[in-house]
Design an enzyme around this catalytic site. Sequence first.
Site, PDB file in Angstrom:
ATOM      1  CG  HIS A  21      35.466   0.857  39.504  1.00 53.92           C
ATOM      2  ND1 HIS A  21      34.541   0.440  40.183  1.00 53.92           N
ATOM      3  CD2 HIS A  21      36.427   0.036  39.618  1.00 53.92           C
ATOM      4  CE1 HIS A  21      34.963  -0.805  40.966  1.00 53.92           C
ATOM      5  NE2 HIS A  21      36.230  -0.875  40.429  1.00 53.92           N
ATOM      6  NE  ARG A  65      37.537  -1.817  46.875  1.00 50.28           N
ATOM      7  CZ  ARG A  65      36.166  -1.468  47.031  1.00 50.28           C
ATOM      8  NH1 ARG A  65      35.659  -0.560  47.861  1.00 50.28           N
ATOM      9  NH2 ARG A  65      34.921  -2.009  46.369  1.00 50.28           N
ATOM     10  CE1 TYR A 112      41.631  -7.615  49.324  1.00 50.04           C
ATOM     11  CE2 TYR A 112      40.837  -5.211  49.139  1.00 50.04           C
ATOM     12  CZ  TYR A 112      40.685  -6.753  48.632  1.00 50.04           C
ATOM     13  OH  TYR A 112      40.429  -7.010  47.614  1.00 50.04           O
ATOM     14  CG  ASP A 152      39.971  -2.210  38.887  1.00 48.99           C
ATOM     15  OD1 ASP A 152      38.604  -2.496  39.115  1.00 48.99           O
ATOM     16  OD2 ASP A 152      40.418  -1.765  40.253  1.00 48.99           O
ATOM     17  CB  CYS A 193      29.336  -6.667  38.075  1.00 48.50           C
ATOM     18  SG  CYS A 193      28.212  -6.277  39.309  1.00 48.50           S
ATOM     19  NE  ARG A 235      39.947  -8.985  44.851  1.00 50.84           N
ATOM     20  CZ  ARG A 235      39.276  -8.072  44.189  1.00 50.84           C
ATOM     21  NH1 ARG A 235      39.717  -7.755  43.226  1.00 50.84           N
ATOM     22  NH2 ARG A 235      38.320  -7.473  44.664  1.00 50.84           N
ATOM     23  CB  THR A 258      38.702  -9.459  35.754  1.00 46.28           C
ATOM     24  OG1 THR A 258      38.691  -8.540  36.499  1.00 46.28           O
ATOM     25  CG2 THR A 258      40.118 -10.015  35.063  1.00 46.28           C
TER      26      THR A 258
HETATM   27  C1  OXD Z   1      37.397  -3.683  43.445  1.00 48.01           C
HETATM   28  C2  OXD Z   1      38.497  -4.021  43.467  1.00 48.01           C
HETATM   29  O1  OXD Z   1      36.800  -3.908  44.702  1.00 48.01           O
HETATM   30  O2  OXD Z   1      38.769  -3.953  41.888  1.00 48.01           O
HETATM   31  O3  OXD Z   1      36.483  -2.934  42.712  1.00 48.01           O
HETATM   32  O4  OXD Z   1      39.153  -4.642  43.805  1.00 48.01           O
HETATM   33 MN    MN Z   2      37.543  -2.440  41.017  1.00 47.10          MN
END
Ligand code: OXD
Ligand code: MN
Length: 614
Positions: free
Chosen positions: A248, A90, A219, A299, A272, A400, A275
């Site tokens: 989030h 991102r 992305y 997420d 962190c 990912r 998941t």
């Molecule tokens: C993030 C994602 O960057 O979930 O938080 O991709």
């Molecule tokens: Mn995220």
Amino acid sequence: MSSGSTGKQQRHGYAFATQPPSGVSAAVLEWVAECARLTMPDRVVWLDGSLDERQALFSLGESEGIFVQLNQKKWPGCWYHRSNSNDVARTEHLTFICTPSQDTAGPTNNWMDDKLAYAKLRGLFAGSMKGRTMFVIPFVMGPLGSPLAKVGVELTDSPYVAANMGIMTRMGLQAWQQLGPAGTEFTRCLHSIGDVNPERRYICHFPFDNTIWSFGSGYGGNALLGKKCLALRIASFLGKQQNWMAEHMLLMGIESPSKEKTYVAAAFPSACGKTNFAMLIPPEKYKRAGWKITTLGDDIVWMWVDKESGRLHAINPETGYFGVVPGTNSKSNPNALEACRSNTIFTNVGLVKLSDGTFDVWWEDSDWPAPEKCINWEGKEWTPAIAKETGMKAAHPNSRFTAPMENNPVLDPAARDPKGVPVNAIVFGGRRSKTIPLVYQAFNWVHGVYVGATIGSETTAAATGQQGVVRRDPMAMLPFIGYNIRDYLGHWFRMRKLMSDCPRVFMVNWFRKNDAGKFLWPGFGENMRVLKWIVDRCHGRAYARETTVGWMPRPEDIDIEGIDVTLADIRELETVSTDEIKQEILLQEELFLKIAGELPKEMIFQRELLITRL
Ligand code: OXD
Ligand code: MN
């Protein structure tokens, strides 16, 4: 390819629909036509979400060099994609909230005047889809029929984005039904990969128009517009106005041996281990005793106050996981690995050509030994020798997997329930090698909001920028709050007044290190031991002592039987140093000063109370 007057577009025997299905609202038709006039695609394809169409999207991507099919015995239904090496995370500095007044965006967002932003991006979008196909992607965020379910429509020239949206959202004809033939309320998401030039990359949100325009990036977080853009930035703005919350957070269920169910929503800054935590496998001893962990989401959660019970209810608006690959293995997260084993898209991992000509994937810290060679995330040849010599990675640290949640062996059945689940606990966390103890409970909701608002975390590879510095990340939402943080924090405080019974709030830190730089807590499945204390606190069972920062377990309240952690370690993990907390309060000034004179008074009071307790 051939296009005929039948309204179908042939692709390897599959005919994409080039005409809208019946029942699409006039507002949608008008908007799609307007965007097509601007971007000038060669053709417009209306996706219906069917399996055949999905296959055809991959075949189309394969013929355009976007997708590589993986060995179907090892990876049934799985595909590989490599993005431009300038486009692997991102880009927060290119992400904007576009409104008439900068005050709406506030001090923590990049702001652009909405009229200027439209003008600038119109210039970029003009003719950007010439020679390309525009895909019309109808999707729903949230279980169909949920009070919070929201319809979005994404227009994109990327088959990769279309295929990903098919995993991450409820994509297809049901979205038109949900919207209705006269529907006007949908998020208008326009995306073009453009020339993938970071100089011409903009991720723009127009909250007042329920609109997102994203140009120049393929992305995930920049391009799958249902995710961070809609389900967090736009949704947080809508939630503020409509008395609900977009956060989030992961969402998990914990079933005790007596079948009591506890639901936990947890916010951690990117990468962190959200998941991993959402799919936690309890230690053997807990499994044998009958403890079960189930995942609702990894997420994003949307939460509202249920009228009947007065409690906070939550849904996961997504249907898939866009998880970090490196480090995913059968030890760290067997459920995520299982979720990836079929119908998954791998992005920016290593690509291995097998002797039979088919392809495999590989990444660092996976279950499999390193291949003799592979193509790495930059498209370069990678060998173990090159890696040793140069430090080159096969997989990008932010590579990912996009995996369907239905593949998760521990998916909670309530993940599909439109009524959502009642939230017992909200857990905040960050990546901190010092200062923050393993776990504590906030004194009450208002204190919990202060604790969440002042999360600090050491930065990682999920966003571009310097890694390893402590960044203030309120509610792990800093890059995702779609409006003024002053109003966002005010909204959190205000939500308390709408609940007759509110969740307990906790802070955790799995990442504390000793002076030798060694992690003090094993993390992963062993986090169950901390979770058990949290669950017991929620149900009024566990003991806690009052400290300056909140309610804390005594060392003996955390079960360490069977792990290589001593009571002394727990004591160290739970140490709250007055000097370090004073330092932490000073560090928080970074955030407080940004919000300057506009900080909600509750934040000031809570800080003063903390100082008094010190
Ligand atoms: C993030 C994602 O960057 O979930 O938080 O991709
Ligand atoms: Mn995220």
